[in-house]
Design a protein around this motif. Structure first.
Motif, PDB file in Angstrom:
ATOM      1  N   LEU A 138       0.824  -1.211   0.000  1.00  0.00           N
ATOM      2  CA  LEU A 138       0.000   0.000   0.000  1.00  0.00           C
ATOM      3  C   LEU A 138       0.858   1.261   0.000  1.00  0.00           C
ATOM      4  N   GLU A 139       1.954   1.244   0.756  1.00  0.00           N
ATOM      5  CA  GLU A 139       2.857   2.401   0.765  1.00  0.00           C
ATOM      6  C   GLU A 139       3.317   2.709  -0.652  1.00  0.00           C
ATOM      7  N   SER A 140       3.755   1.679  -1.349  1.00  0.00           N
ATOM      8  CA  SER A 140       4.238   1.854  -2.713  1.00  0.00           C
ATOM      9  C   SER A 140       3.121   2.315  -3.645  1.00  0.00           C
ATOM     10  N   ALA A 141       1.963   1.686  -3.543  1.00  0.00           N
ATOM     11  CA  ALA A 141       0.827   2.017  -4.417  1.00  0.00           C
ATOM     12  C   ALA A 141       0.353   3.445  -4.216  1.00  0.00           C
ATOM     13  N   ALA A 142       0.395   3.912  -2.968  1.00  0.00           N
ATOM     14  CA  ALA A 142      -0.138   5.231  -2.653  1.00  0.00           C
ATOM     15  C   ALA A 142       0.903   6.339  -2.693  1.00  0.00           C
ATOM     16  N   GLY A 143       2.170   5.984  -2.883  1.00  0.00           N
ATOM     17  CA  GLY A 143       3.209   6.998  -2.871  1.00  0.00           C
ATOM     18  C   GLY A 143       3.520   7.510  -1.470  1.00  0.00           C
ATOM     19  N   MET A 144       3.241   6.678  -0.474  1.00  0.00           N
ATOM     20  CA  MET A 144       3.542   7.047   0.915  1.00  0.00           C
ATOM     21  C   MET A 144       5.042   6.957   1.140  1.00  0.00           C
ATOM     22  N   PRO A 145       5.554   7.704   2.118  1.00  0.00           N
ATOM     23  CA  PRO A 145       6.977   7.546   2.456  1.00  0.00           C
ATOM     24  C   PRO A 145       7.239   6.099   2.889  1.00  0.00           C
ATOM     25  N   THR A 146       8.384   5.571   2.501  1.00  0.00           N
ATOM     26  CA  THR A 146       8.743   4.213   2.879  1.00  0.00           C
ATOM     27  C   THR A 146       8.722   4.085   4.395  1.00  0.00           C
ATOM     28  N   GLY A 147       8.018   3.078   4.882  1.00  0.00           N
ATOM     29  CA  GLY A 147       7.931   2.849   6.316  1.00  0.00           C
ATOM     30  C   GLY A 147       6.732   3.501   6.983  1.00  0.00           C
ATOM     31  N   TYR A 148       5.952   4.272   6.242  1.00  0.00           N
ATOM     32  CA  TYR A 148       4.821   5.001   6.827  1.00  0.00           C
ATOM     33  C   TYR A 148       3.828   4.066   7.507  1.00  0.00           C
ATOM     34  N   LEU A 149       3.551   2.929   6.892  1.00  0.00           N
ATOM     35  CA  LEU A 149       2.626   1.963   7.490  1.00  0.00           C
ATOM     36  C   LEU A 149       3.346   0.822   8.202  1.00  0.00           C
ATOM     37  N   VAL A 150       4.638   0.694   7.987  1.00  0.00           N
ATOM     38  CA  VAL A 150       5.381  -0.446   8.510  1.00  0.00           C
ATOM     39  C   VAL A 150       6.181  -0.090   9.764  1.00  0.00           C
ATOM     40  N   ALA A 151       6.639   1.152   9.867  1.00  0.00           N
ATOM     41  CA  ALA A 151       7.556   1.549  10.939  1.00  0.00           C
ATOM     42  C   ALA A 151       6.927   1.441  12.323  1.00  0.00           C
ATOM     43  N   ALA A 152       7.794   1.387  13.314  1.00  0.00           N
ATOM     44  CA  ALA A 152       7.343   1.338  14.712  1.00  0.00           C
ATOM     45  C   ALA A 152       6.573   2.610  15.057  1.00  0.00           C
ATOM     46  N   LEU A 153       5.681   2.499  16.026  1.00  0.00           N
ATOM     47  CA  LEU A 153       4.828   3.619  16.408  1.00  0.00           C
ATOM     48  C   LEU A 153       5.606   4.832  16.877  1.00  0.00           C
ATOM     49  N   ASP A 154       6.723   4.629  17.543  1.00  0.00           N
ATOM     50  CA  ASP A 154       7.461   5.747  18.108  1.00  0.00           C
ATOM     51  C   ASP A 154       8.520   6.308  17.160  1.00  0.00           C
ATOM     52  N   ASP A 155       8.499   5.922  15.892  1.00  0.00           N
ATOM     53  CA  ASP A 155       9.464   6.415  14.923  1.00  0.00           C
ATOM     54  C   ASP A 155       9.107   7.855  14.562  1.00  0.00           C
ATOM     55  N   PRO A 156       9.954   8.837  14.926  1.00  0.00           N
ATOM     56  CA  PRO A 156       9.612  10.233  14.675  1.00  0.00           C
ATOM     57  C   PRO A 156       9.531  10.572  13.189  1.00  0.00           C
ATOM     58  N   ALA A 157      10.196   9.793  12.346  1.00  0.00           N
ATOM     59  CA  ALA A 157      10.139  10.067  10.912  1.00  0.00           C
ATOM     60  C   ALA A 157       8.753   9.793  10.342  1.00  0.00           C
ATOM     61  N   MET A 158       7.932   9.038  11.073  1.00  0.00           N
ATOM     62  CA  MET A 158       6.623   8.676  10.561  1.00  0.00           C
ATOM     63  C   MET A 158       5.489   9.479  11.201  1.00  0.00           C
ATOM     64  N   MET A 159       5.820  10.591  11.878  1.00  0.00           N
ATOM     65  CA  MET A 159       4.754  11.403  12.445  1.00  0.00           C
ATOM     66  C   MET A 159       3.941  12.029  11.316  1.00  0.00           C
ATOM     67  N   SER A 160       2.808  12.586  11.634  1.00  0.00           N
ATOM     68  CA  SER A 160       1.910  13.097  10.603  1.00  0.00           C
ATOM     69  C   SER A 160       2.614  14.133   9.734  1.00  0.00           C
ATOM     70  N   HIS A 161       2.181  14.237   8.488  1.00  0.00           N
ATOM     71  CA  HIS A 161       2.780  15.196   7.570  1.00  0.00           C
ATOM     72  C   HIS A 161       2.653  16.615   8.107  1.00  0.00           C
ATOM     73  N   ALA A 162       1.501  16.953   8.651  1.00  0.00           N
ATOM     74  CA  ALA A 162       1.283  18.310   9.137  1.00  0.00           C
ATOM     75  C   ALA A 162       2.294  18.674  10.218  1.00  0.00           C
ATOM     76  N   ALA A 163       2.667  17.722  11.044  1.00  0.00           N
ATOM     77  CA  ALA A 163       3.611  18.000  12.115  1.00  0.00           C
ATOM     78  C   ALA A 163       5.018  18.227  11.580  1.00  0.00           C
ATOM     79  N   ARG A 164       5.338  17.743  10.388  1.00  0.00           N
ATOM     80  CA  ARG A 164       6.686  17.879   9.835  1.00  0.00           C
ATOM     81  C   ARG A 164       6.820  19.052   8.878  1.00  0.00           C
ATOM     82  N   LEU A 165       5.723  19.688   8.515  1.00  0.00           N
ATOM     83  CA  LEU A 165       5.801  20.788   7.567  1.00  0.00           C
ATOM     84  C   LEU A 165       6.505  21.984   8.197  1.00  0.00           C
TER      85      LEU A 165
END
Length: 181
Positions: free
Chosen positions: A65-92
């Motif tokens: 799904l990540e690949s199909a949707a163009g999500m960042p790698t690890g967005y659905l797979v990464a651990a919950l506490d991974d800061p790289a996977m926080m919401s897009h709005a929080a990283r803008l």
């Protein structure tokens, strides 16, 4: 969400819902259409079942799904506490917005002094924004993986960086090859 979901699977479901909400105005139909535009056919019923917990949501399906949707790698797979996977709005931030504007201008072949009108081409800007965010994620991941990245972890640079068996190293000893007994 299924009652038997692990915290990671529950987070996958929540992240998928959030992605569809944020990137496709909550429309599963638009989400599936966007994947089709990328050359990936998704079953809308399966996507619904993944969201609601009626279908198992393992790492393999998450990566697909990540690949199909163009999500960042690890967005659905990464651990919950991974800061790289926080919401897009929080990283803008301003740097990402400026990078996205430049990318969108290049895609639309606008001159540097021409204004980008986001309302005219929101899809182009949205893709540029995702690309700018992905570039930053790759850059940050590279920094985390580099020796001396400031994470407090010592990493050997090469065979010369290994200490001799007695534990003493001089600068000249670090440069010359060790003799084997």
């Amino acid at each position: 969400m299924s009652a038997s979901d692990t915290p990671l699977v529950a987070a996958r479901r929540a992240r998928l819902k959030a992605w569809i909400r944020d990137q496709h105005a909550g429309s599963r139909k638009d989400f599936v259409a966007a994947a089709a535009a990328r050359g990936v056919q998704l079953n809308p019923t399966e996507v619904s079942n993944l969201q609601t917990g009626q279908k198992s949501f393992g790492e393999k399906k998450a990566a697909e799904l990540e690949s199909a949707a163009g999500m960042p790698t690890g967005y659905l797979v990464a651990a919950l506490d991974d800061p790289a996977m926080m919401s897009h709005a929080a990283r803008l931030d301003a740097e990402i917005i400026r990078a996205a504007i430049l990318l969108a201008k290049r895609a639309l072949r606008l001159a540097h002094d021409q204004d980008l009108v986001i309302e005219r081409d929101p899809e182009v800007f949205a893709q540029a924004l995702l690309t700018a965010m992905a570039q930053r994620e790759r850059m940050e991941a590279t920094r985390r993986d580099e020796p001396g990245s400031g994470d407090g972890k010592a990493r050997p640079v090469g065979s010369a960086a290994r200490a001799p068996k007695d534990g003493t190293v001089t600068e000249s000893a670090a440069r010359r090859p060790r003799k084997r007994a």
